[in-house]
Scaffold this active site. Sequence first.
Site, short mmCIF file in Angstrom:
data_model
loop_
_atom_site.label_atom_id
_atom_site.label_comp_id
_atom_site.label_asym_id
_atom_site.label_seq_id
_atom_site.Cartn_x
_atom_site.Cartn_y
_atom_site.Cartn_z
N SER A 31 0.80 -1.22 0.00
CA SER A 31 0.00 0.00 0.00
C SER A 31 0.84 1.28 0.00
O SER A 31 0.44 2.29 -0.56
CB SER A 31 -0.95 0.00 1.19
N VAL A 35 8.91 -2.84 -4.01
CA VAL A 35 10.28 -3.32 -3.82
C VAL A 35 10.88 -3.74 -5.16
O VAL A 35 10.24 -4.44 -5.95
CB VAL A 35 10.31 -4.51 -2.83
N ASP A 181 4.18 -6.20 11.47
CA ASP A 181 3.44 -6.43 10.22
C ASP A 181 3.74 -7.84 9.68
O ASP A 181 4.43 -8.00 8.68
CB ASP A 181 3.81 -5.36 9.18
#
Length: 194
Positions: A31, A35, A181
């Site tokens: 979001s 990468v 996360d």
Amino acid sequence: GQVRETIERELGKPMAELFASFDDVALAAASLAQVHRATLHDGRDVAVKVQYPGIDRILETDLRNIAILVKILARIEKNFDFRIMMRELNKDMPRELDFELEGRSSERVAKDLAHRHDIRIPKVHWAETRRRVLTTEFIEATKISDIEALLAEGIDPNQVALIMTEAYCEQILVHGFFHADPHPGNIMVRAAAG
């Protein structure tokens, strides 16, 4: 493109000086950022996480809209103080956008778990890291949620689950600082060496 512009602006150098090669096709997208795989001039493979341009302004707008909604909810539901939730969101959102902080947090978790030989946290390359760009070592591995691939590599998913459980318990109960996360895209698995 925009990704290269962001990297050059943040790091203050042209791409050719920063990387020997840079793959413009993103390995992963989330979001806030995407990468890319790249190679440093010394030959080391790296993962470069680049924040989307203007994401901070989008989040600011989102937070303002949520604040309006919270005020309406507060009028309807008198027994619950939604301002506490708003304070937490306003405190945490800017932190989410600071990749230097993410790099330091990563190093802290790596230090806390340094005694564990079954956990590896990618090293941060600080020369190529800024607030909106995070560069770490690239580690070839399988996504934790790809059970078929893990089994094909001779990896026992139950053993993986046990390692993860122990690591999280230690982070939370011993160190009081943990990877917040645990999305499958953020956790990779490799077969043990030897």
